[in-house]
Design an enzyme around this catalytic site. Structure first.
Site, PDB file in Angstrom:
ATOM      1  N   GLU A  47      69.714  60.848  64.491  1.00 19.92           N
ATOM      2  CA  GLU A  47      69.795  60.017  63.286  1.00 19.92           C
ATOM      3  C   GLU A  47      68.445  60.044  62.584  1.00 19.92           C
ATOM      4  OE1 GLU A  47      69.855  55.301  62.026  1.00 19.92           O
ATOM      5  OE2 GLU A  47      70.834  55.870  63.914  1.00 19.92           O
ATOM      6  N   ARG A  51      63.930  55.736  55.784  1.00 21.15           N
ATOM      7  CA  ARG A  51      62.835  54.774  55.649  1.00 21.15           C
ATOM      8  C   ARG A  51      61.598  55.367  54.991  1.00 21.15           C
ATOM      9  NH1 ARG A  51      63.270  51.681  61.556  1.00 21.15           N
ATOM     10  NH2 ARG A  51      65.464  51.101  61.333  1.00 21.15           N
ATOM     11  N   THR A  75      69.763  54.180  58.026  1.00 20.17           N
ATOM     12  CA  THR A  75      69.207  53.246  57.045  1.00 20.17           C
ATOM     13  C   THR A  75      69.788  53.490  55.659  1.00 20.17           C
ATOM     14  OG1 THR A  75      67.135  53.482  58.324  1.00 20.17           O
ATOM     15  CG2 THR A  75      67.081  52.004  56.470  1.00 20.17           C
ATOM     16  N   LYS A 135      77.662  50.217  64.508  1.00 22.61           N
ATOM     17  CA  LYS A 135      76.305  50.104  65.019  1.00 22.61           C
ATOM     18  C   LYS A 135      76.018  48.614  65.219  1.00 22.61           C
ATOM     19  CE  LYS A 135      71.467  50.812  63.618  1.00 22.61           C
ATOM     20  NZ  LYS A 135      70.574  51.590  62.741  1.00 22.61           N
TER      21      LYS A 135
END
Length: 219
Positions: A47, A51, A75, A135
Protein backbone atom coordinates in the site's frame (compact mmCIF):
# COMPACT_ATOMS: atom_id res chain seq x y z
CA UNK A 1 -16.45 -6.20 -11.59
CA UNK A 2 -19.11 -6.83 -8.94
CA UNK A 3 -18.62 -6.12 -5.24
CA UNK A 4 -18.43 -9.88 -4.63
CA UNK A 5 -15.90 -10.26 -7.41
CA UNK A 6 -13.75 -7.43 -6.09
CA UNK A 7 -13.86 -8.89 -2.56
CA UNK A 8 -12.84 -12.29 -3.95
CA UNK A 9 -9.84 -10.81 -5.73
CA UNK A 10 -8.80 -8.97 -2.58
CA UNK A 11 -9.22 -12.12 -0.48
CA UNK A 12 -6.99 -14.05 -2.87
CA UNK A 13 -4.22 -11.45 -2.79
CA UNK A 14 -4.27 -11.09 0.98
CA UNK A 15 -4.45 -14.81 1.66
CA UNK A 16 -1.06 -15.11 -0.03
CA UNK A 17 0.39 -11.97 1.54
CA UNK A 18 -1.44 -11.20 4.83
CA UNK A 19 0.96 -8.45 5.88
CA UNK A 20 0.62 -5.24 3.88
CA UNK A 21 3.43 -2.70 4.23
CA UNK A 22 2.03 0.84 4.49
CA UNK A 23 4.51 2.94 2.55
CA UNK A 24 5.06 6.69 2.61
CA UNK A 25 7.58 7.71 -0.02
CA UNK A 26 9.75 10.79 0.41
CA UNK A 27 10.91 10.57 -3.20
CA UNK A 28 9.86 8.69 -6.31
CA UNK A 29 13.36 7.20 -6.53
CA UNK A 30 12.62 5.15 -3.41
CA UNK A 31 9.60 3.40 -4.92
CA UNK A 32 11.07 0.61 -7.03
CA UNK A 33 14.04 -0.39 -4.84
CA UNK A 34 11.78 -0.39 -1.78
CA UNK A 35 9.18 -2.55 -3.52
CA UNK A 36 11.92 -4.90 -4.69
CA UNK A 37 13.27 -5.18 -1.14
CA UNK A 38 9.85 -6.01 0.29
CA UNK A 39 9.11 -8.49 -2.48
CA UNK A 40 12.46 -10.19 -1.90
CA UNK A 41 11.38 -10.64 1.72
CA UNK A 42 8.14 -12.34 0.68
CA UNK A 43 5.65 -9.45 0.67
CA UNK A 44 3.85 -9.06 -2.64
CA UNK A 45 0.94 -6.74 -1.71
CA UNK A 46 1.91 -3.14 -0.94
CA UNK A 47 0.00 0.00 0.00
CA UNK A 48 1.58 3.25 -1.17
CA UNK A 49 -0.01 6.22 0.58
CA UNK A 50 -0.84 9.60 -0.87
CA UNK A 51 0.63 11.37 2.16
CA UNK A 52 3.43 12.86 0.04
CA UNK A 53 3.63 14.10 -3.56
CA UNK A 54 5.74 11.01 -4.39
CA UNK A 55 2.78 8.67 -3.81
CA UNK A 56 1.10 8.78 -7.22
CA UNK A 57 4.25 8.66 -9.36
CA UNK A 58 5.60 6.00 -7.01
CA UNK A 59 2.61 3.79 -7.77
CA UNK A 60 3.15 4.36 -11.48
CA UNK A 61 6.84 3.40 -11.21
CA UNK A 62 6.17 0.19 -9.32
CA UNK A 63 3.41 -0.83 -11.72
CA UNK A 64 5.62 -0.19 -14.74
CA UNK A 65 8.62 -2.04 -13.34
CA UNK A 66 7.41 -4.88 -11.11
CA UNK A 67 4.50 -6.83 -12.62
CA UNK A 68 4.56 -9.45 -9.84
CA UNK A 69 3.89 -6.87 -7.13
CA UNK A 70 0.32 -5.88 -6.26
CA UNK A 71 0.31 -2.19 -5.42
CA UNK A 72 -2.61 -0.31 -3.94
CA UNK A 73 -3.16 3.33 -3.08
CA UNK A 74 -3.68 4.34 0.52
CA UNK A 75 -4.85 7.52 2.26
CA UNK A 76 -7.41 8.08 -0.49
CA UNK A 77 -9.73 10.70 1.02
CA UNK A 78 -11.59 12.27 -1.92
CA UNK A 79 -13.31 11.25 -5.12
CA UNK A 80 -10.69 13.23 -7.02
CA UNK A 81 -7.90 11.22 -5.41
CA UNK A 82 -9.74 8.01 -6.25
CA UNK A 83 -9.83 9.01 -9.89
CA UNK A 84 -6.13 9.92 -9.80
CA UNK A 85 -5.00 6.59 -8.34
CA UNK A 86 -7.01 4.68 -10.92
CA UNK A 87 -5.22 6.63 -13.64
CA UNK A 88 -1.88 5.92 -11.95
CA UNK A 89 -2.53 2.18 -12.15
CA UNK A 90 -3.31 1.32 -8.54
CA UNK A 91 -4.72 -2.20 -8.22
CA UNK A 92 -6.75 -1.59 -5.07
CA UNK A 93 -7.80 1.39 -2.97
CA UNK A 94 -7.59 2.01 0.78
CA UNK A 95 -9.18 4.95 2.58
CA UNK A 96 -8.46 6.01 6.18
CA UNK A 97 -12.15 6.66 6.84
CA UNK A 98 -15.51 6.60 5.13
CA UNK A 99 -17.95 9.20 3.85
CA UNK A 100 -21.09 8.42 1.85
CA UNK A 101 -19.72 10.21 -1.22
CA UNK A 102 -16.37 8.43 -1.17
CA UNK A 103 -17.91 5.04 -0.41
CA UNK A 104 -20.28 5.39 -3.34
CA UNK A 105 -17.44 6.33 -5.68
CA UNK A 106 -15.27 3.45 -4.43
CA UNK A 107 -18.10 0.96 -4.89
CA UNK A 108 -18.68 2.15 -8.47
CA UNK A 109 -14.98 1.92 -9.34
CA UNK A 110 -13.55 -1.23 -10.91
CA UNK A 111 -10.95 -1.64 -8.17
CA UNK A 112 -11.07 -3.80 -5.03
CA UNK A 113 -11.49 -1.53 -2.02
CA UNK A 114 -10.74 -1.39 1.70
CA UNK A 115 -12.66 1.58 3.12
CA UNK A 116 -11.55 2.68 6.55
CA UNK A 117 -13.76 2.37 9.61
CA UNK A 118 -13.13 2.94 13.31
CA UNK A 119 -16.63 2.53 14.76
CA UNK A 120 -19.59 0.23 14.43
CA UNK A 121 -21.64 3.10 12.95
CA UNK A 122 -19.11 3.53 10.12
CA UNK A 123 -19.12 -0.22 9.62
CA UNK A 124 -22.92 -0.18 9.37
CA UNK A 125 -22.78 2.56 6.72
CA UNK A 126 -20.54 0.45 4.52
CA UNK A 127 -22.48 -2.70 5.33
CA UNK A 128 -25.73 -1.13 4.18
CA UNK A 129 -24.01 -0.32 0.88
CA UNK A 130 -23.06 -3.97 0.38
CA UNK A 131 -19.48 -3.94 1.63
CA UNK A 132 -17.96 -6.72 3.72
CA UNK A 133 -14.24 -5.88 3.67
CA UNK A 134 -12.85 -2.96 5.66
CA UNK A 135 -9.69 -1.35 6.92
CA UNK A 136 -9.84 -0.91 10.71
CA UNK A 137 -7.95 2.30 11.43
CA UNK A 138 -6.40 3.48 13.66
CA UNK A 139 -6.60 0.00 15.12
CA UNK A 140 -4.88 0.17 18.48
CA UNK A 141 -6.40 3.43 19.72
CA UNK A 142 -9.82 2.41 18.40
CA UNK A 143 -10.05 -0.68 20.59
CA UNK A 144 -7.71 -3.06 18.84
CA UNK A 145 -8.26 -6.76 19.45
CA UNK A 146 -11.25 -6.22 21.75
CA UNK A 147 -13.04 -4.04 19.19
CA UNK A 148 -12.55 -6.56 16.39
CA UNK A 149 -13.87 -9.34 18.60
CA UNK A 150 -16.91 -7.18 19.34
CA UNK A 151 -17.44 -6.47 15.63
CA UNK A 152 -17.59 -10.23 14.95
CA UNK A 153 -20.94 -10.40 16.74
CA UNK A 154 -23.17 -8.09 14.67
CA UNK A 155 -20.95 -8.27 11.57
CA UNK A 156 -19.98 -11.93 11.51
CA UNK A 157 -19.65 -11.92 7.70
CA UNK A 158 -17.16 -9.03 7.60
CA UNK A 159 -13.38 -9.20 7.37
CA UNK A 160 -10.87 -6.55 8.39
CA UNK A 161 -7.36 -5.32 7.75
CA UNK A 162 -6.34 -3.57 10.99
CA UNK A 163 -3.73 -0.85 10.57
CA UNK A 164 -2.31 1.65 13.01
CA UNK A 165 -0.29 0.40 15.94
CA UNK A 166 0.17 -3.11 14.55
CA UNK A 167 3.68 -4.41 15.22
CA UNK A 168 5.61 -7.67 15.61
CA UNK A 169 4.63 -7.56 19.27
CA UNK A 170 0.89 -7.84 18.62
CA UNK A 171 0.88 -9.35 15.13
CA UNK A 172 0.08 -12.81 16.49
CA UNK A 173 -3.01 -11.54 18.31
CA UNK A 174 -4.39 -9.74 15.27
CA UNK A 175 -3.75 -12.47 12.71
CA UNK A 176 -5.16 -15.01 15.13
CA UNK A 177 -8.62 -13.44 14.86
CA UNK A 178 -11.00 -15.19 12.48
CA UNK A 179 -12.30 -11.89 11.07
CA UNK A 180 -8.83 -10.51 10.26
CA UNK A 181 -7.78 -11.25 6.70
CA UNK A 182 -4.55 -9.22 6.84
CA UNK A 183 -2.80 -6.46 8.75
CA UNK A 184 -1.20 -3.26 7.57
CA UNK A 185 1.94 -1.85 9.12
CA UNK A 186 4.55 0.87 8.87
CA UNK A 187 7.19 -0.96 10.91
CA UNK A 188 8.40 -2.72 7.75
CA UNK A 189 9.61 0.54 6.19
CA UNK A 190 11.36 2.50 8.97
CA UNK A 191 12.29 6.06 8.06
CA UNK A 192 15.98 5.62 8.88
CA UNK A 193 16.26 2.60 6.57
CA UNK A 194 14.57 4.53 3.77
CA UNK A 195 16.80 7.56 4.30
CA UNK A 196 19.96 5.44 4.20
CA UNK A 197 18.65 3.22 1.39
CA UNK A 198 19.27 0.18 3.55
CA UNK A 199 17.21 -2.15 1.39
CA UNK A 200 18.69 -5.28 2.96
CA UNK A 201 17.35 -4.14 6.34
CA UNK A 202 13.87 -3.86 4.87
CA UNK A 203 14.15 -7.28 3.23
CA UNK A 204 15.15 -8.77 6.59
CA UNK A 205 12.16 -7.13 8.29
CA UNK A 206 9.87 -8.52 5.61
CA UNK A 207 11.31 -12.02 5.98
CA UNK A 208 10.83 -11.92 9.74
CA UNK A 209 7.24 -10.74 9.37
CA UNK A 210 6.45 -13.45 6.82
CA UNK A 211 7.93 -16.13 9.06
CA UNK A 212 5.86 -14.94 11.99
CA UNK A 213 2.67 -14.78 9.90
CA UNK A 214 3.30 -18.27 8.56
CA UNK A 215 3.74 -19.68 12.05
CA UNK A 216 0.47 -18.09 13.14
CA UNK A 217 -1.61 -19.18 10.18
CA UNK A 218 -0.25 -22.74 10.08
CA UNK A 219 0.22 -23.26 13.82
Amino acid sequence: MTDIGKASVLDDWLSHSPIVPVITLESVDQAVPLAKALFAGGLSVLEVTLRTPAGLPGIESIRATLPDVIVGAGTVMTVEQLQAVQTAGAQFVVSPGSTPELLSAMIHSELPILPGIATLSELMLGYQMGLRRFKFFPAEISGGIKALKAFSGPAADCSFCPTGGVSPGNLKDYLGLTNVIAVGGTWLTPADALASQSWSTITDLAKSACALASSIRTG
